[in-house]
Design a protein around this motif. Structure first.
Motif, PDB file in Angstrom:
ATOM      1  N   ALA A  72     -14.920 -25.909 -15.932  1.00  0.00           N
ATOM      2  CA  ALA A  72     -15.150 -27.284 -16.413  1.00  0.00           C
ATOM      3  C   ALA A  72     -13.951 -27.788 -17.217  1.00  0.00           C
ATOM      4  N   LEU A  73     -13.344 -26.886 -17.997  1.00  0.00           N
ATOM      5  CA  LEU A  73     -12.176 -27.272 -18.793  1.00  0.00           C
ATOM      6  C   LEU A  73     -11.030 -27.726 -17.883  1.00  0.00           C
ATOM      7  N   LYS A  74     -10.921 -27.043 -16.742  1.00  0.00           N
ATOM      8  CA  LYS A  74      -9.878 -27.390 -15.770  1.00  0.00           C
ATOM      9  C   LYS A  74     -10.090 -28.809 -15.250  1.00  0.00           C
ATOM     10  N   VAL A  75     -11.351 -29.087 -14.903  1.00  0.00           N
ATOM     11  CA  VAL A  75     -11.671 -30.428 -14.401  1.00  0.00           C
ATOM     12  C   VAL A  75     -11.353 -31.469 -15.484  1.00  0.00           C
ATOM     13  N   ALA A  76     -11.719 -31.137 -16.734  1.00  0.00           N
ATOM     14  CA  ALA A  76     -11.460 -32.071 -17.841  1.00  0.00           C
ATOM     15  C   ALA A  76      -9.963 -32.345 -17.959  1.00  0.00           C
ATOM     16  N   ALA A  77      -9.158 -31.271 -17.843  1.00  0.00           N
ATOM     17  CA  ALA A  77      -7.710 -31.428 -17.986  1.00  0.00           C
ATOM     18  C   ALA A  77      -7.132 -32.226 -16.804  1.00  0.00           C
ATOM     19  N   GLU A  78      -7.581 -31.881 -15.589  1.00  0.00           N
ATOM     20  CA  GLU A  78      -7.043 -32.554 -14.397  1.00  0.00           C
ATOM     21  C   GLU A  78      -7.266 -34.062 -14.444  1.00  0.00           C
ATOM     22  N   HIS A  79      -8.408 -34.457 -15.011  1.00  0.00           N
ATOM     23  CA  HIS A  79      -8.737 -35.880 -15.016  1.00  0.00           C
ATOM     24  C   HIS A  79      -8.418 -36.550 -16.350  1.00  0.00           C
ATOM     25  N   ASP A  80      -7.782 -35.775 -17.230  1.00  0.00           N
ATOM     26  CA  ASP A  80      -7.318 -36.342 -18.500  1.00  0.00           C
ATOM     27  C   ASP A  80      -8.426 -37.118 -19.213  1.00  0.00           C
ATOM     28  N   VAL A  81      -9.601 -36.454 -19.363  1.00  0.00           N
ATOM     29  CA  VAL A  81     -10.750 -37.173 -19.909  1.00  0.00           C
ATOM     30  C   VAL A  81     -10.620 -37.317 -21.425  1.00  0.00           C
ATOM     31  N   ASP A  82     -11.320 -38.307 -21.978  1.00  0.00           N
ATOM     32  CA  ASP A  82     -11.269 -38.501 -23.429  1.00  0.00           C
ATOM     33  C   ASP A  82     -12.634 -38.293 -24.081  1.00  0.00           C
ATOM     34  N   GLY A  83     -13.579 -37.768 -23.301  1.00  0.00           N
ATOM     35  CA  GLY A  83     -14.887 -37.480 -23.880  1.00  0.00           C
ATOM     36  C   GLY A  83     -15.792 -36.830 -22.847  1.00  0.00           C
ATOM     37  N   VAL A  84     -16.910 -36.256 -23.337  1.00  0.00           N
ATOM     38  CA  VAL A  84     -17.841 -35.564 -22.451  1.00  0.00           C
ATOM     39  C   VAL A  84     -19.229 -36.179 -22.623  1.00  0.00           C
ATOM     40  N   VAL A  85     -19.875 -36.464 -21.511  1.00  0.00           N
ATOM     41  CA  VAL A  85     -21.283 -36.866 -21.531  1.00  0.00           C
ATOM     42  C   VAL A  85     -22.057 -35.798 -20.776  1.00  0.00           C
ATOM     43  N   ALA A  86     -23.120 -35.250 -21.406  1.00  0.00           N
ATOM     44  CA  ALA A  86     -23.944 -34.258 -20.707  1.00  0.00           C
ATOM     45  C   ALA A  86     -25.342 -34.817 -20.581  1.00  0.00           C
ATOM     46  N   ILE A  87     -25.915 -34.685 -19.401  1.00  0.00           N
ATOM     47  CA  ILE A  87     -27.316 -35.073 -19.195  1.00  0.00           C
ATOM     48  C   ILE A  87     -28.035 -33.876 -18.594  1.00  0.00           C
ATOM     49  N   GLY A  88     -29.128 -33.447 -19.250  1.00  0.00           N
ATOM     50  CA  GLY A  88     -29.860 -32.280 -18.769  1.00  0.00           C
ATOM     51  C   GLY A  88     -30.467 -31.525 -19.927  1.00  0.00           C
ATOM     52  N   GLY A  89     -30.801 -30.250 -19.681  1.00  0.00           N
ATOM     53  CA  GLY A  89     -31.406 -29.414 -20.718  1.00  0.00           C
ATOM     54  C   GLY A  89     -30.348 -28.759 -21.580  1.00  0.00           C
ATOM     55  N   GLY A  90     -30.773 -27.712 -22.291  1.00  0.00           N
ATOM     56  CA  GLY A  90     -29.877 -26.993 -23.196  1.00  0.00           C
ATOM     57  C   GLY A  90     -28.669 -26.419 -22.481  1.00  0.00           C
ATOM     58  N   SER A  91     -28.802 -26.152 -21.192  1.00  0.00           N
ATOM     59  CA  SER A  91     -27.674 -25.563 -20.459  1.00  0.00           C
ATOM     60  C   SER A  91     -26.543 -26.573 -20.310  1.00  0.00           C
ATOM     61  N   ALA A  92     -26.880 -27.823 -19.933  1.00  0.00           N
ATOM     62  CA  ALA A  92     -25.858 -28.869 -19.812  1.00  0.00           C
ATOM     63  C   ALA A  92     -25.232 -29.153 -21.172  1.00  0.00           C
ATOM     64  N   THR A  93     -26.093 -29.223 -22.195  1.00  0.00           N
ATOM     65  CA  THR A  93     -25.592 -29.477 -23.550  1.00  0.00           C
ATOM     66  C   THR A  93     -24.636 -28.366 -23.984  1.00  0.00           C
ATOM     67  N   GLY A  94     -25.035 -27.117 -23.693  1.00  0.00           N
ATOM     68  CA  GLY A  94     -24.202 -25.971 -24.090  1.00  0.00           C
ATOM     69  C   GLY A  94     -22.800 -26.070 -23.511  1.00  0.00           C
ATOM     70  N   LEU A  95     -22.704 -26.521 -22.263  1.00  0.00           N
ATOM     71  CA  LEU A  95     -21.379 -26.620 -21.639  1.00  0.00           C
ATOM     72  C   LEU A  95     -20.542 -27.706 -22.326  1.00  0.00           C
ATOM     73  N   ALA A  96     -21.178 -28.832 -22.637  1.00  0.00           N
ATOM     74  CA  ALA A  96     -20.451 -29.898 -23.345  1.00  0.00           C
ATOM     75  C   ALA A  96     -19.924 -29.378 -24.681  1.00  0.00           C
ATOM     76  N   LYS A  97     -20.754 -28.609 -25.371  1.00  0.00           N
ATOM     77  CA  LYS A  97     -20.354 -28.084 -26.682  1.00  0.00           C
ATOM     78  C   LYS A  97     -19.198 -27.096 -26.534  1.00  0.00           C
ATOM     79  N   ALA A  98     -19.257 -26.288 -25.478  1.00  0.00           N
ATOM     80  CA  ALA A  98     -18.178 -25.319 -25.268  1.00  0.00           C
ATOM     81  C   ALA A  98     -16.862 -26.038 -24.990  1.00  0.00           C
ATOM     82  N   ILE A  99     -16.936 -27.124 -24.240  1.00  0.00           N
ATOM     83  CA  ILE A  99     -15.719 -27.908 -23.955  1.00  0.00           C
ATOM     84  C   ILE A  99     -15.183 -28.508 -25.260  1.00  0.00           C
ATOM     85  N   ALA A 100     -16.102 -29.016 -26.074  1.00  0.00           N
ATOM     86  CA  ALA A 100     -15.681 -29.590 -27.356  1.00  0.00           C
ATOM     87  C   ALA A 100     -15.034 -28.542 -28.247  1.00  0.00           C
TER      88      ALA A 100
END
Ligand code: NAD
Length: 580
Positions: A72-100
């Motif tokens: 996921a970090l790779k995708v974030a870097a490739e697209h030069d994102v400036d923020g993360v939106v997660a929709i879903g349960g604790g698993s989706a949230t956990g990934l957003a937090k790990a990226i942060a």
């Protein structure tokens, strides 16, 4: 007054509609968003984000595996994102937090379960099958958008397990050591709404009012999860979850009533009945565990294994309070010492699930310690020493007089009132050993000499024995009382002490044996320095380079007391006035 501290965390919480997601992202200043979430909700979220959407990632997994985060970090870097939106349960949230955690990117979370992770600075990650948990401020999401419509599709079984997971946050916050009036309010309200909403959601998963209550309860409970320290229940869930790879919410749902009953909490039976009425696993066996898996684990897990109604305990809080209240008439300090002792002892028995047999063993142990104790053999001091308690008290004592020579434990071999001996005497009196000329000075905190201070000295012989341990020795040997001269100086002769085992033929020795500890003390000479108007200094000087300095069995060695004994002992003790 009870003191507390509470920090309101700067997270924006919105109860509303997913349609406002774009606007919420705009509030955070996000123009290039990485959207995490499965197509179920992800497609609507993508539409709501519109042109702010830069990339999508659909593979979030339970317990935040680090290899998924790396992708996921790779995708974030490739697209030069400036923020993360997660929709879903604790698993989706956990990934957003790990990226942060790695990027510091701001997060906007749209929860679709009741996990509560969106409100915390806690991140659990797994690597090579091992889960580790950490806290970091940048992991806490900046904004949370709750849309109850999204939860309507959550199957009843998942809703029920996730709702009980949320309930666990509220229950544990209620009894947390750092609970505050704020977490108390949140926890009580969360408990109330979650318990009333769960049966209604189970009966009708499309009941929007019930779903709204449950989601609000989950929010309040998640706030508690962040603001209060979780206890035994979370520890057990974490322990079992990690060891056997159990599903998160279901493990919470199964264990909660058992841990509550174990802790004697009033509503344990009510929570058990509630869980029993819901279509979720009700036992660890249903989660795949066997008798062998819980061998050696706390007793309450045996009941949880089979899903039998937990044995309810009388409210132990009331019992503890009753005992503590019985000290109300005692003098202040006595009341504090006894109340704290009783609370600690009761808590110890509860936390360890102490059995009758273990309690009887402990009583037997103390009885044996009493029987073996004589004028010259003090088993209770040995016990206190080997449990490190003597050193704790000693460190506390030290901290009150920071400018003086560090103190050290008294030990069990001090004999009060050794005979007063003239300076220059040889304490060894012909005993074999390496001769040691001693030249010490006693000064005050202004470095002025302290004259006529009484200095008691005691030490072991070359074989590691004190005189009181040797029946054939008559009278004091390697033990004396001196007085400093007008310059605060004291000279005498002795031999270099050796390492020795503490007496290990009693219950304390058995304890050391059972835990695989050696009974040795690092070589040292004891000093007790007293003068009216000064604080008495009890300390020891350790032989630099001596054995067991790193594993002294009474935890008594302090850096400032390790001294070079080569060719003689030269040391200045600094003592302070008693008003210090
Ligand atoms: P989850 O996110 O894995 O979701 C459970 C299942 O429900 C998944 O299959 C998911 O696709 C599905 N689902 C989610 N929302 C749905 C919906 N609205 N409709 C239909 N299906 C839906 O599980 P969870 O219980 O939400 O979260 C568990 C994870 O969160 C664990 O990894 C746990 O460690 C973590 N967690 C962390 C914290 C924290 O503070 N760090 C707190 C709680 C949970």
């Amino acid at each position: 007054m009870t003191s507390f501290s509470y920090a309101a965390n700067p997270v924006r919480v919105v109860f509303g509609s997913l349609d406002t997601l774009g606007a919420e992202a705009g509030r955070l200043g996000l123009g290039r968003v990485l959207l995490i979430g499965s197509p179920r909700h992800g497609d609507r979220a993508a539409a709501a984000l519109g042109s702010r959407l830069a990339a999508r990632f659909e593979d979030a997994a339970m317990h935040t595996p680090v290899d998924v985060t790396e992708r996921a970090l790779k995708v974030a870097a490739e697209h030069d994102v400036d923020g993360v939106v997660a929709i879903g349960g604790g698993s989706a949230t956990g990934l957003a937090k790990a990226i942060a955690l790695h990027t510091g990117l701001p997060q906007l979370i749209v929860p679709t379960t009741y996990a509560g992770s969106e409100l915390t600075s806690v991140l659990g990650q797994t690597a090579d099958g091992r889960k580790t948990t950490q806290r970091a401020a940048k992991v806490r999401p900046e904004a949370v958008l709750y849309d109850v419509e999204l939860t309507l599709t959550l199957p009843v079984s998942v809703s029920a397990a996730s709702g009980l997971n949320a309930l666990a946050h509220a229950v544990e916050a209620t009894y947390a050591p750092d609970a505050t009036p704020m977490t108390d309010l949140f926890a009580a309200e969360a408990k109330r709404v979650i318990m009333s909403a769960l049966p209604r959601v189970a009966a009708n998963p499309s009941d929007v009012d019930a779903r709204t209550d449950l989601l609000r309860g989950a929010w309040l409970a998640g706030t508690c999860l962040d603001a209060a320290t979780m206890g035994l229940h979370h520890q057990l869930c974490h322990h079992l979850g990690g060891k056997f790879g159990l599903p998160h919410a279901e493990t919470h749902a199964v264990l909660l009533p058992y841990v509550m009953a174990h802790q004697g909490l009033d509503d344990a039976a009510e929570v058990f009945d509630l869980a029993a009425s819901l279509p979720i696993p009700h036992s660890l066996a249903e989660l795949g565990l066997t008798e062998a898996d819980i061998e050696g684990e706390p007793d309450l897990l045996r009941q949880a294994l089979h899903g039998t109604r937990p044995a309810t305990r009388p409210s132990l809080k009331a019992l503890t309070k009753q005992v503590v209240d019985s000290f109300a008439g005692a003098p202040d300090r006595v009341r504090v010492l006894l109340s704290e002792l009783v609370e600690t002892l009761h808590g110890y028995a509860i936390r360890t699930d102490l059995t009758q047999a273990e309690w009887e063993y402990a009583i037997g142990f103390l009885t044996r310690a009493g029987h073996i104790t004589t004028e010259t053999r003090q088993e209770f001091i040995l016990l206190s020493d080997t449990l490190g308690l003597s050193s704790v008290v000693d460190v506390l004592t030290n901290s009150r007089t920071p400018d003086t020579t560090p103190s050290a434990v008294l030990g069990p071999f001090y004999v009060d009132g050794p005979p007063e001996t003239p300076q220059g005497t040889d304490l060894a009196a012909g005993l074999p050993g390496t001769p040691l000329p001693v030249d010490i000075r006693v000064v005050d905190t202004d470095d002025e000499p302290v004259a006529a201070a009484v200095v008691d000295v005691w030490q072991s012989n070359e074989d590691g024995f004190y005189d009181v341990q040797l029946p054939e020795v008559d009278g004091p040997v390697l033990r004396a009382r001196f007085r400093t001269d007008a310059d605060g100086r004291l000279r005498f002769r002795t031999i270099v002490p050796s390492a020795y085992p503490i007496p290990a033929d009693g219950p304390v020795g058995q304890m050391l044996d059972v835990v695989g500890r050696h009974p040795y003390r690092a070589p040292h000479v004891h000093f007790m320095i007293a003068k009216p108007g000064y604080r008495t200094l009890i300390t020891q000087l350790f032989v630099a380079g001596g054995e067991y300095l790193d594993s002294d069995t009474v935890f008594g060695v302090k850096d400032g007391l390790i001294v070079d004994f080569t060719g003689g002992l030269d040391f200045t003790f600094r003592i302070s006035g008693s008003s210090a």
